[in-house]
Design a protein around this motif. Structure first.
Motif, short mmCIF file in Angstrom:
data_model
loop_
_atom_site.label_atom_id
_atom_site.label_comp_id
_atom_site.label_asym_id
_atom_site.label_seq_id
_atom_site.Cartn_x
_atom_site.Cartn_y
_atom_site.Cartn_z
N GLU A 19 -22.60 -34.45 39.46
CA GLU A 19 -21.24 -33.93 39.55
C GLU A 19 -20.99 -32.86 38.48
OE1 GLU A 19 -16.67 -35.58 39.89
OE2 GLU A 19 -18.26 -36.97 39.30
N ASN A 20 -21.38 -33.16 37.24
CA ASN A 20 -21.22 -32.19 36.15
C ASN A 20 -22.02 -30.92 36.40
OD1 ASN A 20 -19.54 -33.97 34.79
ND2 ASN A 20 -21.16 -34.73 33.46
N THR A 21 -23.24 -31.09 36.86
CA THR A 21 -24.10 -29.94 37.12
C THR A 21 -23.50 -29.07 38.21
OG1 THR A 21 -26.09 -31.11 36.39
CG2 THR A 21 -26.41 -29.20 37.83
N TYR A 22 -23.02 -29.69 39.30
CA TYR A 22 -22.44 -28.88 40.36
C TYR A 22 -21.21 -28.12 39.87
CZ TYR A 22 -21.00 -26.85 44.62
OH TYR A 22 -20.66 -25.90 45.55
N GLU A 23 -20.39 -28.78 39.09
CA GLU A 23 -19.19 -28.14 38.56
C GLU A 23 -19.53 -26.87 37.78
OE1 GLU A 23 -15.98 -29.21 35.12
OE2 GLU A 23 -16.40 -30.79 36.58
N VAL A 24 -20.60 -26.92 37.02
CA VAL A 24 -21.00 -25.77 36.20
C VAL A 24 -21.75 -24.72 37.00
CG1 VAL A 24 -22.37 -25.07 34.19
CG2 VAL A 24 -21.03 -27.17 34.11
N SER A 69 -22.57 -33.38 48.77
CA SER A 69 -21.22 -33.38 49.33
C SER A 69 -20.35 -32.30 48.69
CB SER A 69 -20.57 -34.76 49.20
OG SER A 69 -20.32 -35.08 47.85
N LEU A 70 -20.49 -32.09 47.38
CA LEU A 70 -19.74 -31.03 46.72
C LEU A 70 -20.20 -29.66 47.22
CD1 LEU A 70 -19.79 -32.50 43.09
CD2 LEU A 70 -17.79 -32.32 44.60
N ALA A 71 -21.49 -29.48 47.36
CA ALA A 71 -22.03 -28.20 47.82
C ALA A 71 -21.62 -27.92 49.26
CB ALA A 71 -23.55 -28.20 47.67
N ALA A 105 -32.66 -24.32 36.89
CA ALA A 105 -31.31 -24.31 36.33
C ALA A 105 -30.86 -25.74 36.04
CB ALA A 105 -30.33 -23.64 37.29
N PHE A 106 -30.42 -25.97 34.82
CA PHE A 106 -29.99 -27.33 34.46
C PHE A 106 -28.95 -27.30 33.38
CE2 PHE A 106 -33.46 -26.30 31.65
CZ PHE A 106 -33.08 -26.82 30.42
N VAL A 107 -28.23 -28.42 33.27
CA VAL A 107 -27.27 -28.61 32.19
C VAL A 107 -27.99 -29.43 31.12
CG1 VAL A 107 -25.08 -29.68 31.52
CG2 VAL A 107 -25.29 -28.54 33.74
N ALA A 108 -28.01 -28.92 29.90
CA ALA A 108 -28.63 -29.66 28.79
C ALA A 108 -27.90 -30.98 28.61
CB ALA A 108 -28.59 -28.83 27.52
N VAL A 136 -30.10 -22.30 31.40
CA VAL A 136 -29.51 -23.48 30.78
C VAL A 136 -28.01 -23.31 30.89
CG1 VAL A 136 -29.33 -24.92 28.71
CG2 VAL A 136 -31.47 -23.69 29.19
N LEU A 137 -27.41 -24.16 31.71
CA LEU A 137 -25.98 -24.08 31.99
C LEU A 137 -25.20 -24.80 30.88
CD1 LEU A 137 -26.46 -25.00 35.71
CD2 LEU A 137 -25.75 -22.75 34.89
N PRO A 138 -23.98 -24.33 30.59
CA PRO A 138 -23.19 -24.98 29.54
C PRO A 138 -22.74 -26.36 29.97
CG PRO A 138 -21.88 -23.33 30.67
CD PRO A 138 -23.28 -23.21 31.22
N ARG A 139 -22.62 -27.25 29.01
CA ARG A 139 -22.10 -28.60 29.30
C ARG A 139 -20.61 -28.51 29.56
NH1 ARG A 139 -24.18 -32.19 24.46
NH2 ARG A 139 -25.71 -30.66 23.92
N THR A 140 -20.13 -29.42 30.40
CA THR A 140 -18.69 -29.46 30.66
C THR A 140 -18.00 -30.33 29.64
OG1 THR A 140 -19.03 -31.29 32.20
CG2 THR A 140 -18.89 -29.07 33.13
#
Length: 140
Positions: A19-24, A69-71, A105-108, A136-140
């Motif tokens: 969920e966090n990864t998709y949001e970012v 589902s989010l995508a 692509a990933f969230v640290a 490297v995507l920013p953390r939410t």
């Protein structure tokens, strides 16, 4: 969408992480993007595994369902892949090559310098010992 995010390999570890990864990552994707979600089930390499393979496969599938589902709500279709290995970074790299990914692509996921030093961080290995583009995507 940028060309870099046309076909990213995106590791997800849990439903919350998905969920966090998709949001970012969502602002960088569009209907032409073809992300490949990957969950690596780490094998202990002769040691005792923390949970059964079946339990970890269920976590992987639940993670994929959340992201998918989010995508889908944004018109983005995804592929999914469960991998098994003793080295998570190597498994992610192998998948990226096999899927002809444009990037990883990933969230640290955090962890201080001491944890990173002791564990040989997946993040560090992907960003320093890899010849594929890494986002490297920013953390939410």
């Amino acid at each position: 969408m940028t060309d870099l995010m046309a076909r990213p390999v995106v590791p997800v570890a849990s439903e919350t992480d998905a969920e966090n990864t998709y949001e970012v990552i969502e602002p960088y994707l569009d209907a032409d993007s073809k992300p490949v979600l990957i969950n690596v089930i780490e094998k202990a390499g002769g040691g005792i595994d923390k949970a059964s393979v079946e339990q970890r496969e269920e976590v992987a599938e639940a993670s994929f369902d959340v992201f998918r589902s989010l995508a889908a709500a944004d018109g983005v279709s995804v592929e999914t892949e469960i991998r098994y290995g003793t080295d998570i970074a190597d498994a992610i790299e192998d998948a990226a090559r096999e899927f002809d990914a444009t990037a990883i692509a990933f969230v640290a996921r955090g962890g201080g310098r001491l944890v990173e030093f002791l564990s040989g961080s997946v993040r560090t290995k992907l960003t320093t010992e890899n010849d594929l583009p890494v986002v490297v995507l920013p953390r939410t």
